[in-house]
Design an enzyme around this catalytic site. Structure first.
Site, PDB file in Angstrom:
ATOM      1  N   GLU A  60       0.800  -1.223   0.000  1.00 32.02           N
ATOM      2  CA  GLU A  60       0.000   0.000   0.000  1.00 32.02           C
ATOM      3  C   GLU A  60       0.836   1.278   0.000  1.00 32.02           C
ATOM      4  OE1 GLU A  60      -0.959  -2.660   1.949  1.00 32.02           O
ATOM      5  OE2 GLU A  60      -2.850  -3.212   0.999  1.00 32.02           O
ATOM      6  N   HIS A 129     -11.907  -4.393   8.267  1.00 33.41           N
ATOM      7  CA  HIS A 129     -12.365  -4.237   6.878  1.00 33.41           C
ATOM      8  C   HIS A 129     -13.704  -3.512   6.791  1.00 33.41           C
ATOM      9  CE1 HIS A 129      -9.383  -7.433   6.301  1.00 33.41           C
ATOM     10  NE2 HIS A 129      -9.419  -7.198   5.006  1.00 33.41           N
TER      11      HIS A 129
END
Lengths: 324, 320
Positions: A60, A129
């Site tokens: 990321e 999440h």
């Protein structure tokens, strides 16, 4: 105008901008053949090829950093993080690099990039999440924060975000992906920083964002049966924030409820409440009431997750509280 | 490898001399309290910056570090604008808003010094991606230190660049210490370039105080990158004469070590090579040094005489 899902509207915006501007490209995890974790980039790899729709390693910091470096060097990247929850491992590239380059280099740099990130609870994805992280980004000067609630807004705002010369964080509620709505055809744009009245009313203003706009509209239906007229204001961008539309509405209704799915403590709603308190407390006839998630991580079990997500009842109760 | 022509060699001599003089002035004015904030000097590390940038084209890019004055001068940065920036003046590279750790000149491909250790890696990957995407034959050199080499961002960047064969030249300036922590305590390897094997890319360790060794390694890496073969990891073993920052008491290292490294200082060594190989005469080199002195003196004068930023500039340039 055609009926499209939120997901299709975003896909539409990406395709249109890629057709128009050869400097626009997409990077992210599984955005290529796979079409994105939620299917947002479906068909773009087939249309534009690997050069412009590129799968990255699971990296990321690298994804955001690549976007920042490429934007600084003249391209117009649209990067996707699979879930906003992953921003933690990559935040430096956003808040110390992308956001600050222009200012700390004395106005020489331009960082025209979009960072798309799905967020939100409701799909049983648990604590890592499901979060809504917008308040983190609102606290960072140098980036813009867009948080659409309808397919049309998603398309119009994303095209504007891609064309913007600043880093833009674009937050998509994953439960909204399947939501349908009328979407204007072709190059439809909405200026960043312009809110929208989603329902006109006269008794109370509910400022809501993302999926919570739908919750607020549902609550307005319930309250209408009791003779309470709710105005639902969707700022659509949290930075810059359309304070005018909020203050105008509150000036009319004299009551404010702020609703978001993110944790209430330190949420973006606190900023909206504070702006109204600073600018218009004299026009208020009741307390400002905030609706947000409780101060705990997002649980997995459906019974707990549903208890966590602020629903119609919470908005109804908040409206009644400010009117009491 | 073909010997570079005289101009390249003498430019390298001038550049190293300029860096030395520039840093010496910054040291002096920081000590006198004329420079606010933090400064990290590259005294003793002139060769790695100079040899790297001399091997690049003007249109190539670099990402720099907190110890970035040398990189900036070597890539063609204007010492006047640099010094003014370090003094916090409105005439500086960043209008006084960046300071020592945030000097950039996008027109020269200097994508910025950086206050975050290891943050330049992903940016260099992005800049190199733009070269690959535009197919313009450009490369990006990524300067990073031994400390940064242990950051996750650098591992991600090395992997990313190697997986996509991006034209990055990773230039590791290994000065032996991450602030006070010696590399012997922060990593289990002796040569940082060994890590190239993990990414399937060429790696080399060179004498970072030998400007020609750096120049040759980076030239080869640039050729490799321009041919579409991807990145290279070059480790330049060097040493900083000063502490991590000005004011660092350097309790973690001894004078003997410093003296040994000062004996290997890059400018005198290069001068000797130039004279021995009859590339230049003593008088020519003295002339270049004098010119560099004049340039740095002019930079100091410019910085001192420049105005501080007006307060109404505070909110400018937050957004484009």
């Amino acid at each position: 105008m055609a009926t499209k899902t939120f997901l299709q509207a975003i896909n539409d915006a990406l395709r249109l901008e890629m057709e128009k501007d050869p400097n626009v490209f997409i990077i992210g995890e599984d955005v290529g053949k796979f079409g994105g974790c939620f299917g947002v980039t479906q068909g773009l790899y087939e249309k534009f090829g690997e050069r412009r729709v590129r799968d990255t390693p699971i990296t990321e910091s690298g994804i955001i950093g690549l976007a920042v470096g490429a934007a600084a060097a003249g391209l117009r990247p649209v990067a996707e993080l699979m879930f906003v929850d992953f921003i933690g491992v990559a935040l430096d590239q956003l808040f110390n690099q992308a956001a600050k380059m222009r200012y700390m280099f004395g106005g020489k740099a331009k960082v025209p990039m979009v960072l798309r990130m799905p967020q939100g609870a409701g799909v049983g994805a648990a604590a890592q999440h499901s979060q809504s992280m917008e308040s983190w980004f609102v606290h960072i000067p140098g980036i813009k924060v867009v948080i659409p609630s309808t397919p049309a807004d998603a398309k119009g705002l994303l095209i504007s975000a891609i064309r913007d010369d600043n880093p833009v964080v674009f937050l998509e509620h994953k439960v909204l992906y399947g939501a349908e709505g009328e979407v204007p055809d072709g190059e439809y744009t909405i200026p960043l920083g312009k809110g929208d009245i989603k329902r006109e009313g006269k008794d109370v203003t509910v400022v809501a964002t993302s999926l919570m706009v739908k919750t607020a509209l549902d609550a307005a239906d319930v309250l209408a049966k009791d003779g309470i007229s709710v105005e639902v204001v969707d700022p659509r961008c949290l930075s810059p924030l359309d304070t005018d539309i909020i203050l105008k509405s509150v000036g009319k209704t004299q009551h404010l409820v702020v609703a978001h799915e993110a944790v209430k403590q330190g949420g973006a709603g606190a900023e909206i409440a504070a702006v109204v308190a600073e600018e218009a407390i004299g026009s208020l006839a009741g307390p400002i009431v905030r609706v947000g998630a409780p101060f705990c991580p997002i649980p997995f079990a459906q019974s707990l997750e549903q208890a966590y997500i602020p629903g119609v009842d919470a908005v109804v109760a908040a409206v009644k509280k400010t009117l009491a | 490898m073909q010997q570079p022509d005289k101009k390249v060699l003498l430019d390298m001599y001038s550049t190293m001399t300029k860096i030395r003089l520039f840093e010496t002035e910054v040291q002096k004015f920081f000590g006198e309290g004329l420079i606010p904030g933090f400064v990290h000097l590259a005294l003793g590390e002139e060769a790695s910056a100079t040899g790297t940038c001399a091997a690049l084209k003007p249109s190539d890019m670099i990402t720099s570090t907190h110890r970035g004055h040398g990189h900036c001068i070597a890539k063609g940065g204007d010492p006047k604008l640099m010094m003014a920036e370090i003094f916090g003046k409105s005439t500086g590279y960043c209008k006084g808003k960046g300071g020592s750790m945030h000097i950039a000149d996008f027109n020269l491909g200097i994508l910025g010094a950086n206050g975050i250790v290891g943050a330049g890696g992903p940016l260099a990957v992005g800049a190199a991606f733009s070269c690959q995407y535009k197919e313009n034959g450009g490369v990006c050199a990524c300067f990073f230190g031994d400390g940064a080499s242990n950051q996750g961002t650098m591992q991600e960047s090395l992997n990313f660049a190697s997986a996509w064969k991006l034209p990055v030249i990773f230039v590791n300036e290994n000065n032996g210490y991450g602030i006070s922590c010696p590399t012997s305590k922060s990593m289990a390897i002796t040569n940082i370039s060994d890590r190239s094997a993990a990414y399937g890319i060429p790696g080399a360790t060179v004498d970072g105080n030998d400007v020609m060794a750096v120049y040759e390694a980076v030239s080869e890496a640039a050729k490799h990158a321009r041919e579409g073969k991807g990145p290279t990891l070059i480790e330049c073993k060097t040493y900083r004469w000063r502490g991590h920052f000005e004011g660092d008491p350097c309790v973690y290292r001894d004078d003997k070590e410093l003296k040994e490294w000062m004996a290997k200082e890059p400018i005198g060594r290069f001068k000797k090579t130039l004279l021995e190989n009859k590339v230049a005469t003593e008088a020519e080199l003295e002339g270049l040094k004098k010119k560099a002195e004049e340039e740095i003196a002019a930079a100091v004068k410019f910085a001192k005489e420049s105005p501080v930023p007006k307060v109404d500039a505070l909110l400018e340039d937050v957004y484009a």
